[in-house]
Design an enzyme around this catalytic site. Sequence first.
Site, PDB file in Angstrom:
ATOM      1  N   GLU A  35      20.528  -7.810 -25.428  1.00  0.00           N
ATOM      2  CA  GLU A  35      20.687  -8.588 -24.184  1.00  0.00           C
ATOM      3  C   GLU A  35      21.383  -9.940 -24.349  1.00  0.00           C
ATOM      4  O   GLU A  35      20.875 -10.963 -23.915  1.00  0.00           O
ATOM      5  CB  GLU A  35      19.316  -8.770 -23.518  1.00  0.00           C
ATOM      6  CG  GLU A  35      18.628  -7.449 -23.243  1.00  0.00           C
ATOM      7  CD  GLU A  35      17.215  -7.600 -22.665  1.00  0.00           C
ATOM      8  OE1 GLU A  35      16.725  -8.728 -22.554  1.00  0.00           O
ATOM      9  OE2 GLU A  35      16.619  -6.569 -22.332  1.00  0.00           O
ATOM     10  N   GLU A  60      16.804   3.315 -23.216  1.00  0.00           N
ATOM     11  CA  GLU A  60      15.475   2.986 -22.678  1.00  0.00           C
ATOM     12  C   GLU A  60      15.339   3.600 -21.292  1.00  0.00           C
ATOM     13  O   GLU A  60      15.066   2.917 -20.312  1.00  0.00           O
ATOM     14  CB  GLU A  60      15.285   1.459 -22.613  1.00  0.00           C
ATOM     15  CG  GLU A  60      15.527   0.769 -23.940  1.00  0.00           C
ATOM     16  CD  GLU A  60      15.270  -0.745 -23.910  1.00  0.00           C
ATOM     17  OE1 GLU A  60      14.615  -1.231 -22.963  1.00  0.00           O
ATOM     18  OE2 GLU A  60      15.717  -1.430 -24.829  1.00  0.00           O
TER      19      GLU A  60
END
Length: 369
Positions: free
Chosen positions: A153, A258
């Site tokens: 991220e 994910e």
Amino acid sequence: MFRYLAAIAALLMVAGCAARATLKEAYSKDFLVGVALNKEQIEGKRHRETALIKKQFDSITPENVLKWEKVHPEPNVYNFELADKYVEFGKKNNMFIVGHTLVWHHQTPRWVFEDENGKPVDRDTLLKRMKDHIFTVVGRYKGRVDGWDVVNEAVSSGGRLRKTRWLDIIGDDYIAKAFEYAREADPNAELYYNDYDLWIKGHRVVAVHLVKNLQAAGVRVDGVGLQGHWTLDSPPLNEIEATIEAFAELGVKVMITELDVSVLPSASNVTGADISKNFELRKELNPYPNRLPAEMQKKLAKRYADLFSLFYKHADAISRVTFWGLHDGVSWRHNWPVRGRTDYPLLFDSHCRPKPAFGAVIKVAEGDE
Ligand code: GLA
């Protein structure tokens, strides 16, 4: 005549069910199918869940036990007990083992960025801490963990690198450094960049640029993970496809890392997985507290079929699809982006029974879709 045909149809159905593949079998020629393991599963406390994990999946990712705050909570203190168990489980069952995650702005203790007086450390000190961490953790599992989410991220919604303490203190090259240290620590492990919202053009462009720059500087990036915390109607399939293609063009492996699909009404149009965002629980945001109605099961199955059809179409580019949790009972989505809801985002219900979405995903690989 009709009874005769019905009997044959019933027999075929039974045979079909008996022959019905598992996820890893159905996609064995296409990509790995993975699952994120929680602490209890790693500790071996959930026998039924362990059996299901072994049966259905050929890759694992640790939901939390390899995050910095868990594995390295204080300077010079490393807790490897659960991480060791996690890796042993994967080895014993011949699975592709993912390490998640080395450098992130969340779930990283404050001490990493501060001196003993609580003041920010300088660039060299933080680089040294990063290197020590990566060398110790990656080094411990050298040759056993197959791929690492090296940086998580790093791109922000503002179309640039996310402002984090890593960026503030070290500068833009913190990402390159993390990849270099990881490569040194285990030259044979695959190294990934992992993020959410990469389907949004602004994010995607920055991430593509980031990977290109790393490649141009001779930094090895083996893959990019699209997290995949999605919903029934977002993101649109064409944006996911554009994202898969954009990274595939760079010559890196693409992974859905994910995956979960919320069936609940969206709260303030939130996307992605920014865990610092959380919204107040209101009744209308939690419409299925007891069970998921059949028509919603169908919608979820359709959404999963659409997603897997897309992944299947791009199986040349995609190396792995990992679900973020084994079954609905253990999903983080009950508490994000709104705390205390009941969601149904996975392929197995909270009793580990396959949902219609499971059958839909298998069907895609079997070509009946
Ligand atoms: C992000 C992280 C994961 C996890 C989820 C929420 O996607 O990469 O490790 O924390 O948020 O569970």
